[in-house]
Write an enzyme that holds these catalytic residues in place. Structure first.
Site, PDB file in Angstrom:
ATOM      1  CG  HIS A 188     110.701  47.795  38.587  1.00  0.00           C
ATOM      2  ND1 HIS A 188     109.988  47.742  37.418  1.00  0.00           N
ATOM      3  CD2 HIS A 188     109.918  47.173  39.507  1.00  0.00           C
ATOM      4  CE1 HIS A 188     108.842  47.107  37.618  1.00  0.00           C
ATOM      5  NE2 HIS A 188     108.772  46.759  38.875  1.00  0.00           N
ATOM      6  CB  CYS A 203     107.373  46.822  42.174  1.00  0.00           C
ATOM      7  SG  CYS A 203     108.292  45.289  42.449  1.00  0.00           S
TER       8      CYS A 203
END
Length: 233
Positions: A188, A203
């Site tokens: 992301h 992440c």
């Protein structure tokens, strides 16, 4: 760490790690440093001077400090005092490795070439790219993976959930172009330098441009291969 999708109530782990001041956590800029410029010669003085295109004499000068502080400020390295320490040189060294990868990031053949389209994540060099067999489709691009204690897990995975406008309720932080591939860990975008230490909560952070491109090139079910080890973890 865990986060919940505000709109769907789904539980997910591995939100972006932002261990800087709250303004950075929320996507803003780091507060200005009040500390004065360090005139001490750091242990990586010559390496930092060479990287910045400064005269390489191994001695700190006002101009050296100014150039080093500008680099530290740009990439969120604190304290921003112009000292040629291990964190600053570590970021520069990583940049050198990424530059050396050129257009052949999989030269060593560590990311599978028998899977068709696959997103590769090299934690050691903090690089990612998309390939189809042996053909490079996109990248390589710098990424920001999990810091110590929150490592991005290695192995072969698949994109299992995509959420264009995902929001973490834990920090109320937007995670645009989220593509989840392992227990809440996702690609992301973030509004940070990709070389901002120490890293995420698992992440794989990307610039907005990169995250948008990955969104257009990948789909649910596409494979992701994560390997290596992030420096300092």
């Amino acid at each position: 760490m865990k986060h919940r999708d505000i709109r769907k109530g789904a539980v997910a782990v591995g939100i972006t790690a932002l261990v800087l001041p709250l303004t950075v956590v929320l996507g803003g800029a780091a507060p200005a440093q009040a500390a004065s410029c360090s005139m001490s010669t750091g242990p990586y003085q010559k390496q930092v001077e060479k990287f910045l295109g400064r005269p390489v004499d191994g001695k700190q000068s006002a101009a050296d400090c100014k150039a080093t502080r500008a680099f530290q400020s740009k990439h969120g390295i604190t304290p921003t005092i112009g000292y040629a320490g291990s964190v600053t040189w570590g970021v520069m060294s990583l940049m050198n490795q990424q530059k050396a990868a050129g257009k052949t990031p999989n030269k060593a053949g560590k990311c599978p070439t028998n899977k068709g389209r696959i997103a590769c994540v090299d934690l050691t060099r903090q690089l990612s790219w998309i390939q189809d067999g042996k053909k490079l489709v996109y990248g390589p691009v710098p990424i920001r993976s999990g810091r110590k204690g929150y490592a991005t897990r290695t192995g072969l995975k698949k994109v299992y959930w995509r959420d264009l406008h995902h929001v973490s309720s834990l920090y109320n932080v937007a995670m645009p172009y989220s593509q989840f591939f392992d227990g809440g860990q996702a690609f992301h975008s973030v509004n940070l330098s990709m070389w901002n230490p120490p890293g995420s909560h698992g992440c794989v952070n990307m610039t907005s441009t990169t995250a948008k491109k990955y969104w257009s090139l990948l789909k649910k079910g596409d494979e992701v291969y994560v390997y290596g080890r992030k420096p300092g973890t």
